[in-house]
Design an enzyme around this catalytic site. Structure first.
Site, PDB file in Angstrom:
ATOM      1  N   SER A  79     -42.611  74.130  64.078  1.00 12.40           N
ATOM      2  CA  SER A  79     -42.236  74.062  62.658  1.00 12.40           C
ATOM      3  C   SER A  79     -40.750  74.274  62.402  1.00 12.40           C
ATOM      4  CB  SER A  79     -43.040  75.091  61.863  1.00 12.40           C
ATOM      5  OG  SER A  79     -44.396  74.712  61.784  1.00 12.40           O
ATOM      6  N   LYS A  82     -38.940  71.417  60.886  1.00 13.12           N
ATOM      7  CA  LYS A  82     -39.157  70.992  59.502  1.00 13.12           C
ATOM      8  C   LYS A  82     -37.880  70.931  58.655  1.00 13.12           C
ATOM      9  CE  LYS A  82     -43.961  72.604  59.450  1.00 13.12           C
ATOM     10  NZ  LYS A  82     -44.895  73.646  58.993  1.00 13.12           N
ATOM     11  N   VAL A 274     -44.613  78.116  65.754  1.00 13.63           N
ATOM     12  CA  VAL A 274     -45.744  78.776  66.399  1.00 13.63           C
ATOM     13  C   VAL A 274     -45.635  78.823  67.921  1.00 13.63           C
ATOM     14  CG1 VAL A 274     -47.363  78.345  64.522  1.00 13.63           C
ATOM     15  CG2 VAL A 274     -47.089  76.648  66.349  1.00 13.63           C
TER      16      VAL A 274
END
Length: 623
Positions: A79, A82, A274
């Protein structure tokens, strides 16, 4: 952006500074003991990670890198991709169109929640999965392969080297990403997303599966901190106009439902992944990259959170603390061979300082002193050659020293002392800087009121060590006087008949401001200080004179009244030559008169050259 050429020459990588390295190593050792968190199991490949792997990297906006632990172990970006994909979408479509498709409001929910902003019919923000899938769909290209390549090229601009996709993780995410597929189809149903759904999801899965290291993350963060310009390569990674948009979304939404408390406690725009990565940005100063696979209950790296929180508190990095004049800097640096103290030395001492003055380094600071300034000083001190024996930190122009920076200065002084280098501070004790240093526990016997006092002390220390001063009380013969160089014994004998020797106690006024200029003085023993009174009643030292130095010579030039006081610091012996007797010598020994005028001219020339060197030091980049 179509043009990705370098905007300027890249900053050369700095030399690692022992203070920051030591602090980082201490932090690493402390937090490595933490065993909290768990490995993610919803992506099978990520559950195979080594929970003991742990790396921390700090990258500054001028290209310096500080790394400890597993800083070069590759892992998937997940992530953390992003905000960077969001930046690419902004470049492709502009701020208004992207905002129409994806909001920028905190959701208050977990990263994989299936919730939307129903009023605006869009995902809440690009940091949760729902928003990130739409953001990835906005990356333009004729098909999947060139779109993936555009994302890889984008990461390369931030990092400085090509990136690869971890095919095993990509395959695992694609095979098990049912929740993300459900999110995408709901978005398609409500018109938030358009076909081809599978291609958008494949791009998103590959984007999350690209391999990076903690060092890469720090460089990416430093690039954002540097206005989108990669400090190591000089390549513009993102249009600078969109950097603020990327950083602001990271600040409000980057840590999911922990973003509010993160901002409250830590105050750094950040993003987690993660796979155990965390990235944090201090605009204008530096970036942080951390890798540690175990996650907390919110899906953020357990150790990564602790690293950022500790760094923020220890170094005062919370960006909401950064007020006016926040980014302090080194004003200039110089050595004693270039800029000397106000003390006027004998020819012997002056020559010794010309040879050995480079052993004394002075660093002037200005503004508000916090981590950025200390990092610069630490790096500078680590890069100094072993021949530098004295380091003076001039804080007299600094507005404030942050508490964390004051502690680091004390630690720097102790570390340099262990390495055999003497560090002294220059500042007023009752100033804001002095108060901060007092609270940090600085030994005030190592503090001087100003840089000139510190510089004079260091010069004396160096001179003593190079035996420039004779044992016992320094004294000078007539032949050693600066204005009598070149006179042979017969001329010195002729001059001696016209001199009167005066022995005066300490505190005596040898010359008073406003006195008629009727005598020329040769200092044989002791020291005297030239000073004047200011309008507010303070006495300002202009210079201190050592044995072998003449004073009052301007009387030979213009005959004007004395412009300052000259007071004996110690018991002194001076030879006095009245101008009447000098005029008589011009008839009986004209060579003496001519030699004096010639040497006065040489002295004035040397003072002018010295002034030019000092002025030039103000225009040179601190080094």
């Amino acid at each position: 952006m179509a043009d990705r050429k370098k905007r300027r020459t890249p900053t050369k990588k700095g030399i690692s500074a022992s203070l920051i390295d030591d602090v980082l190593a201490e932090l690493y050792a402390s937090i490595k003991k933490e065993k909290g968190g768990h490995l993610p199991d919803y992506i099978p490949e990520l559950a195979k990670a080594d929970p003991d792997q742990f790396g921390i990297v700090i990258a500054t906006v001028d290209g310096s890198i500080y790394a400890v632990g597993d800083s070069d172990v590759p892992f998937t970006i997940q992530s953390i991709s992003k905000p960077f994909a969001f930046g690419l979408a902004l470049e492709d479509h502009g701020m208004d169109e992207v905002l129409r498709r994806v909001g920028v409001e905190p959701s208050g929910d977990a990263f994989n929640s299936i919730v939307f902003d129903q009023r605006a019919n869009r995902p809440f923000n690009p940091m949760v999965n729902a928003g990130a899938i739409v953001t990835s769909s906005l990356v333009t290209g004729p098909s999947l392969a060139p779109r993936v390549q555009r994302v890889r090229d984008m990461f390369e601009r931030y990092i400085g080297h090509p990136v690869e996709v971890d095919e095993a993780v990509f395959g695992s995410e694609k095979a098990t990403g049912h929740r993300n597929r459900a999110i995408a189809h709901l978005e398609l149903n409500f018109g938030m997303l358009v076909e081809p759904i599978d291609e958008h999801l494949d791009l998103y899965f590959q984007q999350c599966s690209m391999l990076v290291t903690a060092r890469d993350l720090a460089r990416m963060a430093a690039t954002l901190a540097n206005g989108g310009l990669n400090p190591a390569t000089g390549v513009q990674a993102i249009d600078p106009g969109y950097v603020k948009n990327v950083i602001s979304v990271m600040n409000f939404c980057g840590m999911y439902d922990y973003s509010g408390e993160w901002g409250y406690r830590i105050g750094l725009p950040a993003k987690s992944g993660v796979a155990g990565g965390v990235i944090a940005v201090l605009p204008g100063v530096m970036g942080i990259g951390v890798f540690s696979p175990p996650l907390d209950e919110r899906g953020n790296s357990y150790r990564g959170i602790k690293v950022c929180e500790t760094l923020s508190q220890r170094f005062g990095l919370n960006m909401f603390d950064v007020a006016e004049g926040a980014i302090s800097s080194i004003r200039r640096s110089y050595d004693a061979a270039t800029v000397s103290s106000k003390r006027t030395r004998s020819q012997t001492e002056r020559g010794a300082l010309d040879r050995h003055g480079a052993a004394i380094k002075v660093v002037e600071l200005r503004g508000r002193i916090h981590f950025a300034a200390i990092e610069q000083i630490s790096r500078l001190s680590a890069a100094l050659p072993d021949s530098v024996s004295h380091l003076i930190l001039d804080l007299s122009r600094a507005d404030m020293v942050e508490p964390q920076a004051a502690l680091l200065i004390v630690q720097l002084m102790a570390g340099q002392a262990k390495a055999g280098r003497i560090v002294r501070l220059a500042m007023w004790r009752d100033s804001a800087c002095g108060e901060a240093m007092a609270r940090a526990g600085v030994d005030f016997t190592t503090v001087f009121a100003d840089a000139d006092e510190a510089l004079e002390w260091a010069e004396n220390d160096v001179l003593a060590k190079v035996d420039a001063q004779a044992d016992g009380e320094p004294q000078a013969t007539l032949a050693e006087m600066n204005l009598l160089r070149g006179l042979d014994d017969s001329l010195l004998d002729a001059l001696a008949t016209a001199l009167e020797k005066h022995d005066l106690p300490a505190g005596s006024h040898i010359v008073r401001e406003g006195d008629p200029a009727s005598d020329l003085y040769f200092l044989a023993r002791g020291t005297v200080t030239v000073s004047l009174n200011t309008a507010d009643g303070h006495r300002v030292r202009l210079t201190t004179l050592d044995p072998g130095v003449a004073f009052g010579e301007m009387a030979l030039v213009d005959g004007a009244p004395r412009s300052a006081d000259i007071i004996a610091d110690t018991d002194v012996s001076v030879y006095v030559l009245s101008l009447d007797r000098l005029d008589a010598l011009s008839l009986t020994a004209p060579a003496v008169h001519a030699a004096l005028l010639r040497n006065i001219g040489r002295e004035l020339s040397q003072r002018l050259r010295k002034a030019n060197r000092e002025i030039r030091s103000f225009t040179e980049v601190a080094a």
